[in-house]
Scaffold this active site. Structure first.
Site, PDB file in Angstrom:
ATOM      1  N   ASP A  55       5.674   3.157   4.565  1.00  0.00           N
ATOM      2  CA  ASP A  55       6.383   3.366   3.294  1.00  0.00           C
ATOM      3  C   ASP A  55       6.428   4.856   2.962  1.00  0.00           C
ATOM      4  O   ASP A  55       6.998   5.255   1.941  1.00  0.00           O
ATOM      5  CB  ASP A  55       5.802   2.518   2.162  1.00  0.00           C
ATOM      6  CG  ASP A  55       4.337   2.800   1.889  1.00  0.00           C
ATOM      7  OD1 ASP A  55       3.739   3.628   2.583  1.00  0.00           O
ATOM      8  OD2 ASP A  55       3.774   2.157   0.952  1.00  0.00           O
ATOM      9  N   SER A  56       5.875   5.695   3.862  1.00  0.00           N
ATOM     10  CA  SER A  56       6.098   7.141   3.774  1.00  0.00           C
ATOM     11  C   SER A  56       7.591   7.449   3.816  1.00  0.00           C
ATOM     12  O   SER A  56       8.012   8.548   3.452  1.00  0.00           O
ATOM     13  CB  SER A  56       5.396   7.859   4.936  1.00  0.00           C
ATOM     14  OG  SER A  56       5.719   7.253   6.175  1.00  0.00           O
ATOM     15  N   ASP A  94       4.851  -1.576   6.957  1.00  0.00           N
ATOM     16  CA  ASP A  94       4.071  -1.504   5.718  1.00  0.00           C
ATOM     17  C   ASP A  94       4.533  -2.534   4.704  1.00  0.00           C
ATOM     18  O   ASP A  94       5.746  -2.727   4.519  1.00  0.00           O
ATOM     19  CB  ASP A  94       4.275  -0.124   5.080  1.00  0.00           C
ATOM     20  CG  ASP A  94       3.108   0.802   5.314  1.00  0.00           C
ATOM     21  OD1 ASP A  94       2.010   0.323   5.655  1.00  0.00           O
ATOM     22  OD2 ASP A  94       3.302   2.022   5.149  1.00  0.00           O
ATOM     23  N   LYS A 123       1.044  -4.017   7.503  1.00  0.00           N
ATOM     24  CA  LYS A 123      -0.042  -3.144   7.042  1.00  0.00           C
ATOM     25  C   LYS A 123      -0.172  -3.222   5.528  1.00  0.00           C
ATOM     26  O   LYS A 123       0.831  -3.174   4.816  1.00  0.00           O
ATOM     27  CB  LYS A 123       0.207  -1.705   7.494  1.00  0.00           C
ATOM     28  CG  LYS A 123      -0.891  -0.747   7.058  1.00  0.00           C
ATOM     29  CD  LYS A 123      -0.874   0.551   7.858  1.00  0.00           C
ATOM     30  CE  LYS A 123       0.080   1.604   7.390  1.00  0.00           C
ATOM     31  NZ  LYS A 123      -0.046   2.013   5.968  1.00  0.00           N
ATOM     32  N   GLU A 125      -2.660  -1.798   2.097  1.00  0.00           N
ATOM     33  CA  GLU A 125      -3.630  -0.780   1.681  1.00  0.00           C
ATOM     34  C   GLU A 125      -4.769  -1.382   0.862  1.00  0.00           C
ATOM     35  O   GLU A 125      -4.560  -2.273   0.031  1.00  0.00           O
ATOM     36  CB  GLU A 125      -2.917   0.291   0.838  1.00  0.00           C
ATOM     37  CG  GLU A 125      -1.898   1.069   1.645  1.00  0.00           C
ATOM     38  CD  GLU A 125      -1.295   2.243   0.877  1.00  0.00           C
ATOM     39  OE1 GLU A 125      -1.788   2.567  -0.227  1.00  0.00           O
ATOM     40  OE2 GLU A 125      -0.335   2.831   1.404  1.00  0.00           O
ATOM     41  N   GLU A 193      -7.392   7.039   6.512  1.00  0.00           N
ATOM     42  CA  GLU A 193      -6.638   8.267   6.195  1.00  0.00           C
ATOM     43  C   GLU A 193      -7.440   9.197   5.280  1.00  0.00           C
ATOM     44  O   GLU A 193      -8.053   8.744   4.305  1.00  0.00           O
ATOM     45  CB  GLU A 193      -5.322   7.881   5.492  1.00  0.00           C
ATOM     46  CG  GLU A 193      -4.501   9.088   5.052  1.00  0.00           C
ATOM     47  CD  GLU A 193      -3.071   8.745   4.641  1.00  0.00           C
ATOM     48  OE1 GLU A 193      -2.666   7.570   4.779  1.00  0.00           O
ATOM     49  OE2 GLU A 193      -2.371   9.662   4.183  1.00  0.00           O
TER      50      GLU A 193
HETATM   51  O1  KIV Z   1       3.321   5.139   5.306  1.00  0.00           O
HETATM   52  C1  KIV Z   1       2.859   5.698   6.305  1.00  0.00           C
HETATM   53  O2  KIV Z   1       3.547   6.363   7.074  1.00  0.00           O
HETATM   54  C2  KIV Z   1       1.440   5.523   6.577  1.00  0.00           C
HETATM   55  C3  KIV Z   1       0.821   6.438   7.593  1.00  0.00           C
HETATM   56  C4  KIV Z   1       0.774   7.801   7.087  1.00  0.00           C
HETATM   57  C5  KIV Z   1      -0.495   5.938   8.045  1.00  0.00           C
HETATM   58  O3  KIV Z   1       0.809   4.709   5.981  1.00  0.00           O
END
Ligand code: KIV
Length: 276
Positions: A55-56, A94, A123, A125, A193
């Protein structure tokens, strides 16, 4: 014209048990973000093990200040695009902010990201009770899970910014306890992280599942970076834990290959990319 996976050498597909075997054999795992089919193809060609649709994308693709505005629709769209560029690389997607608000939403999101878009793993968090319940529910449905601890970007407001976590002993012990909790709940992979090198090492040595570091030191079982940082195109200041692999090289392919090689050899991250 875009020809999917033309000229990409054949390799055995990366699998979840395969990642566990890599940890057991001491072979470092190379993970990198991708948000579209063309860059997914570049990861595939470079032999990257795991592609992450993070989600970056809210920050590096959409231009927001955090990952919080990213929606499930955005994640499904980008995950499906990346899936079209991959063949052997394992695809992780994510869950966006608040998609974990209850188990029903988690299962709905996983159904879309895995069933519709083509991810092999989702993924999440944190390790709060609702996240542990979500990981257990996904395990019951045989959906592989990557947990994400330490500097979890969806908690940016609680942290007061993108700040290194686990510097004090009590905080480090708490993150280690969280790592054991997500493993017990059924997580298959753990991203850690923004923590001191000693904590990254302690977590990687304690849990059985592979630990992928980003700003967590060189002792993790693998490394992940945001591709915009690897290519030096991140707007603004690049994070200390990242490296511009395109500097001094003449192509995106060479930069991604160098990143993969440096992760596998242990040359990346170097001391200047780590927190003590
Ligand atoms: O959203 C993302 O790209 C991430 C990575 C930085 C691990 O969670």
């Amino acid at each position: 014209m875009y020809v999917q996976n033309a000229n990409v050498p054949e390799r055995k597909p990366v699998t979840v048990p395969g990642l566990h075997a890599m940890k057991a054999q001491g072979r470092r795992i190379v993970m990198l973000t991708a948000y579209d089919a063309s860059f997914a193809w570049q990861l595939e060609a470079a032999g990257v093990d795991v592609a992450l649709v993070g989600d970056s994308l809210g920050m590096v693709v959409q231009g927001h200040r955090s990952t919080l505005p990213v929606t499930l629709e955005h994640m499904v769209y980008h995950t499906a695009a990346v899936a079209r560029g991959l063949s052997a690389t394992l695809l992780v997607a994510d869950l966006p902010f608040m998609a974990d608000r209850d188990v029903a939403h988690v299962l709905e999101a996983a159904a879309r990201l895995v069933g519709e878009a083509g991810a092999a793993m989702v993924k999440l968090e944190g390790a709060a009770p609702h996240v542990i319940a979500a990981i257990e529910a996904l395990r019951e449905r045989a959906v592989p899970v990557c947990a994400h601890l330490g500097l979890t970007p969806q908690s940016v407001h609680k942290f007061g910014g993108f700040r290194i976590q686990g510097r004090e002993q009590a905080a480090a012990d708490h993150i280690l306890a969280e790592a054991l909790a997500v493993q017990a709940a059924g997580a298959d992979l753990l991203v850690i992280e923004g923590v001191p090198t000693a904590l990254g090492e302690r977590i990687s040595a304690t849990v059985q599942i592979p630990v992928i570091g980003i700003g967590a030191g060189p002792h993790c079982d693998g490394q992940v970076l945001v591709i915009h940082d690897v290519l030096g195109v991140t707007p603004g200041k690049r994070p200390k834990f990242s490296k511009d692999f395109l500097a001094g090289r003449d192509s995106v392919a060479a930069a991604i290959a160098a990143y993969a090689e440096d992760v596998r050899s242990g040359a990346f991250p170097a001391p200047e990319h780590c927190f003590n």
